[in-house]
Motif scaffolding. Structure first.
Motif, short mmCIF file in Angstrom:
data_model
loop_
_atom_site.label_atom_id
_atom_site.label_comp_id
_atom_site.label_asym_id
_atom_site.label_seq_id
_atom_site.Cartn_x
_atom_site.Cartn_y
_atom_site.Cartn_z
N ARG A 1 64.07 48.92 -5.29
CA ARG A 1 63.37 49.34 -3.77
C ARG A 1 61.63 49.42 -4.22
N GLY A 2 61.41 49.84 -5.40
CA GLY A 2 60.15 50.28 -5.66
C GLY A 2 59.94 51.75 -5.94
N PHE A 3 59.01 52.06 -6.57
CA PHE A 3 58.77 53.66 -6.83
C PHE A 3 58.49 54.21 -5.55
N ALA A 4 57.40 53.71 -4.83
CA ALA A 4 56.75 54.26 -3.51
C ALA A 4 57.95 54.79 -2.41
N ALA A 5 58.64 53.44 -2.23
CA ALA A 5 59.63 53.58 -1.38
C ALA A 5 60.85 54.25 -1.58
N THR A 6 60.79 54.99 -2.68
CA THR A 6 62.05 55.67 -2.94
C THR A 6 61.73 57.25 -2.82
N LYS A 7 62.70 57.68 -2.37
CA LYS A 7 62.43 59.37 -2.01
C LYS A 7 63.39 60.02 -3.11
N LEU A 8 63.09 61.16 -3.24
CA LEU A 8 64.03 61.99 -4.18
C LEU A 8 65.43 62.32 -3.45
N GLU A 9 65.43 62.27 -2.11
CA GLU A 9 66.68 62.31 -1.48
C GLU A 9 67.47 61.30 -1.62
N ASP A 10 66.75 60.09 -1.53
CA ASP A 10 67.54 58.69 -1.81
C ASP A 10 68.21 58.78 -3.27
N PHE B 1 63.06 68.12 -11.79
CA PHE B 1 62.00 67.36 -11.66
C PHE B 1 60.99 67.87 -10.73
N LYS B 2 59.84 68.55 -10.97
CA LYS B 2 59.10 68.98 -10.30
C LYS B 2 58.17 68.27 -9.07
N ASN B 3 58.34 66.89 -9.45
CA ASN B 3 57.94 65.87 -8.60
C ASN B 3 58.16 64.47 -9.03
N LYS B 4 58.21 63.38 -8.24
CA LYS B 4 58.63 62.19 -8.48
C LYS B 4 57.99 61.52 -9.99
N GLU B 5 56.89 61.94 -10.31
CA GLU B 5 56.20 61.55 -11.40
C GLU B 5 56.83 62.14 -12.75
N GLU B 6 57.45 63.36 -12.41
CA GLU B 6 58.32 63.69 -13.55
C GLU B 6 59.62 63.01 -13.72
N LEU B 7 60.15 62.61 -12.58
CA LEU B 7 61.35 61.90 -12.62
C LEU B 7 60.97 60.54 -13.19
N PHE B 8 59.80 59.97 -12.82
CA PHE B 8 59.62 58.47 -13.34
C PHE B 8 59.49 58.76 -14.83
N LYS B 9 58.96 59.80 -15.38
CA LYS B 9 58.92 59.88 -17.21
C LYS B 9 60.57 59.93 -17.52
N ALA B 10 61.35 60.80 -16.86
CA ALA B 10 62.57 60.78 -17.27
C ALA B 10 63.21 59.51 -17.29
N ILE C 1 56.47 49.96 -14.71
CA ILE C 1 55.57 50.86 -15.46
C ILE C 1 54.36 50.05 -15.01
N LEU C 2 54.05 48.83 -15.33
CA LEU C 2 52.79 48.24 -15.22
C LEU C 2 52.23 48.24 -13.85
N ALA C 3 53.14 47.96 -12.84
CA ALA C 3 52.90 48.04 -11.45
C ALA C 3 52.16 49.31 -10.89
N GLU C 4 52.78 50.29 -11.72
CA GLU C 4 52.24 51.85 -11.02
C GLU C 4 51.45 52.49 -12.10
N ALA C 5 50.93 51.83 -12.97
CA ALA C 5 50.09 52.38 -14.04
C ALA C 5 48.80 52.94 -13.36
N GLY C 6 48.11 52.12 -12.58
CA GLY C 6 46.94 52.45 -11.95
C GLY C 6 47.18 53.81 -10.81
N ASN C 7 48.23 53.86 -10.31
CA ASN C 7 48.44 55.02 -9.52
C ASN C 7 48.97 56.02 -10.00
N PHE C 8 49.68 56.04 -10.96
CA PHE C 8 49.92 57.05 -11.88
C PHE C 8 49.69 57.33 -13.11
#
Length: 203
Positions: free
Chosen positions: A25-34, A50-59, A109-116
């Motif tokens: 789906r993409g990182f931005a389009a995915t919610k933690l509820e999903d 995970f305190k936020n989606k960035e921490e989940l991304f690392k996991a 990872i490459l697509a989201e590097a600039g945003n995160f």
């Protein structure tokens, strides 16, 4: 009486569910509820780990890449064949990862590097360097055994070996599906890649 599973046992399941959603789906389009729904856990459970989606991304990165890197490192430690065969095994291992569902994490990872940027720094510090070190070890082994020529800058050579593999993975998942002239198969790419690097490494 059935054994109750402890809450901390669910974190890897949540990370695996997130990996699939982030890639498809993409990182931005995915919610933690999903993610919670996909992992078949309660809506609030991901927030306990995970305190936020960035921490989940690392996991997600750890879940996708950590295991294959550890297996590759162990393979180098115990490899008995030639250094050419060792490099072939490394490349085959990367191909197996790249062609698995987890392989899409590289493009993500490459697509989201600039945003995160914090996530990008996490990947570089904990995984990109480890992947590069695999090639460094294989090259040093080949030079020490005189199976490869003397290499003045092994660290940079390792980057040159590793980056085309990552970029091929990204290209397959981004531009290749939209290029009507593309006839390149994975078999062709990996065969040409290995032929090219071995001709440059042999004494």
């Amino acid at each position: 009486m059935p054994r109750t599973r402890r809450p901390e046992d669910r974190a890897p399941e949540i990370a695996r569910a997130a990996l699939e959603l982030f890639v498809t789906r993409g990182f931005a389009a995915t919610k933690l509820e999903d993610v919670a729904k996909a992992a078949s856990v309660s809506k609030g459970l991901p927030y306990l780990y995970f305190k936020n989606k960035e921490e989940l991304f690392k996991a997600v990165i750890t879940e996708a890449i950590g295991g294959p890197l550890a297996e590759a490192s162990d393979m180098i430690d115990h490899f008995q064949g030639t250094s050419e065969d060792l490099l072939r095994e490394l490349v085959l291992g990367f191909r197996a990862f790249e062609e698995s569902p987890a392989g899409g994490v590289v493009k993500l990872i490459l697509a989201e590097a600039g945003n995160f940027p914090d996530v990008a720094r996490f990947f570089c510090a904990h995984f990109d360097l480890r992947g590069r070190e695999l090639f460094i070890r294989a090259l040093r082994r080949g030079v020490q055994r005189k199976e490869f020529r003397q290499i003045e800058d092994i660290e940079t050579t390792a980057i040159i070996l590793a980056q085309p593999l990552a970029m091929f993975s990204v290209w397959k998942r981004s531009l290749a599906p939209y290029d009507p002239t593309n006839t390149l198969s994975s078999d062709q790419f990996y065969a040409a890649y290995l032929d090219f690097i071995f001709k440059g490494l042999r004494p």
